[in-house]
Design a protein around this motif. Sequence first.
Motif, PDB file in Angstrom:
ATOM      1  N   ALA A   1       0.850  -1.187   0.000  1.00  0.00           N
ATOM      2  CA  ALA A   1       0.000   0.000   0.000  1.00  0.00           C
ATOM      3  C   ALA A   1       0.887   1.239   0.000  1.00  0.00           C
ATOM      4  O   ALA A   1       2.079   1.161   0.293  1.00  0.00           O
ATOM      5  N   THR A   2       0.269   2.372  -0.308  1.00  0.00           N
ATOM      6  CA  THR A   2       0.976   3.648  -0.236  1.00  0.00           C
ATOM      7  C   THR A   2       0.610   4.344   1.071  1.00  0.00           C
ATOM      8  O   THR A   2      -0.416   4.028   1.673  1.00  0.00           O
ATOM      9  N   PRO A   3       1.404   5.313   1.496  1.00  0.00           N
ATOM     10  CA  PRO A   3       1.084   6.031   2.733  1.00  0.00           C
ATOM     11  C   PRO A   3      -0.236   6.803   2.674  1.00  0.00           C
ATOM     12  O   PRO A   3      -0.796   7.142   3.707  1.00  0.00           O
ATOM     13  N   PRO A  49       2.859  -4.329   3.768  1.00  0.00           N
ATOM     14  CA  PRO A  49       3.926  -3.327   3.742  1.00  0.00           C
ATOM     15  C   PRO A  49       3.412  -2.019   3.136  1.00  0.00           C
ATOM     16  O   PRO A  49       2.643  -2.035   2.182  1.00  0.00           O
ATOM     17  N   VAL A  50       3.851  -0.913   3.712  1.00  0.00           N
ATOM     18  CA  VAL A  50       3.535   0.410   3.173  1.00  0.00           C
ATOM     19  C   VAL A  50       4.816   0.901   2.505  1.00  0.00           C
ATOM     20  O   VAL A  50       5.857   1.018   3.157  1.00  0.00           O
ATOM     21  N   VAL A  51       4.718   1.171   1.194  1.00  0.00           N
ATOM     22  CA  VAL A  51       5.900   1.513   0.412  1.00  0.00           C
ATOM     23  C   VAL A  51       5.758   2.924  -0.154  1.00  0.00           C
ATOM     24  O   VAL A  51       4.712   3.281  -0.704  1.00  0.00           O
ATOM     25  N   GLU A  52       6.833   3.709  -0.001  1.00  0.00           N
ATOM     26  CA  GLU A  52       6.860   5.068  -0.543  1.00  0.00           C
ATOM     27  C   GLU A  52       8.173   5.250  -1.293  1.00  0.00           C
ATOM     28  O   GLU A  52       9.248   5.014  -0.747  1.00  0.00           O
ATOM     29  N   ASN A  53       8.067   5.646  -2.557  1.00  0.00           N
ATOM     30  CA  ASN A  53       9.242   5.848  -3.408  1.00  0.00           C
ATOM     31  C   ASN A  53      10.141   4.611  -3.448  1.00  0.00           C
ATOM     32  O   ASN A  53      11.362   4.712  -3.372  1.00  0.00           O
ATOM     33  N   GLY A  54       9.515   3.429  -3.509  1.00  0.00           N
ATOM     34  CA  GLY A  54      10.259   2.182  -3.614  1.00  0.00           C
ATOM     35  C   GLY A  54      10.905   1.709  -2.327  1.00  0.00           C
ATOM     36  O   GLY A  54      11.639   0.731  -2.325  1.00  0.00           O
ATOM     37  N   ARG A  55      10.642   2.398  -1.211  1.00  0.00           N
ATOM     38  CA  ARG A  55      11.240   2.018   0.065  1.00  0.00           C
ATOM     39  C   ARG A  55      10.155   1.703   1.082  1.00  0.00           C
ATOM     40  O   ARG A  55       9.102   2.321   1.094  1.00  0.00           O
ATOM     41  N   LEU A  56      10.441   0.768   1.953  1.00  0.00           N
ATOM     42  CA  LEU A  56       9.503   0.397   3.007  1.00  0.00           C
ATOM     43  C   LEU A  56       9.346   1.557   3.986  1.00  0.00           C
ATOM     44  O   LEU A  56      10.317   2.042   4.563  1.00  0.00           O
TER      45      LEU A  56
END
Length: 142
Positions: free
Chosen positions: A19-21, A41-48
């Motif tokens: 998911a995204t933030p 997992p919440v992923v933003e810009n390819g990072r956990l």
Amino acid sequence: MKARSWRVKDVMSTPVVSATPTATASQLAELLQAHDIKHLPVVENGRLAGMISRRDLMRALLDVPRQCIASGDEALGTAVRSRLEAELEITPPMVNATVSNGVVTLRGEVETELERSAARVAAESVRGVGGVVNKITLASAW
């Protein structure tokens, strides 16, 4: 193997669901349920950026302050509109539901008499509804 492994590849589902933030609680719950997983997992810009669990969502729902929870006619209206959308796929502007003193008024237009009746029954089945005024009309068949 999933219960006893020390390797991430052995315990993770593939393909990875994340998911995204900016995801809403509803979107997170849908992902968890649709993929039958307990953690997301919440992923933003390819990072956990973090992890969300079913327990996190339940805790957030239970911790909502009372003043943020709709009550009375407002709550009934929300419940009726949710039921119409979830069970019958009837959404505004097709049909609108308003509530005054526990009585739901349905207004709008549907294709069939069956849809008209189903909307009434769905509204009546919401706990707390004291009555339903069905002003839904049938769309003209040209």
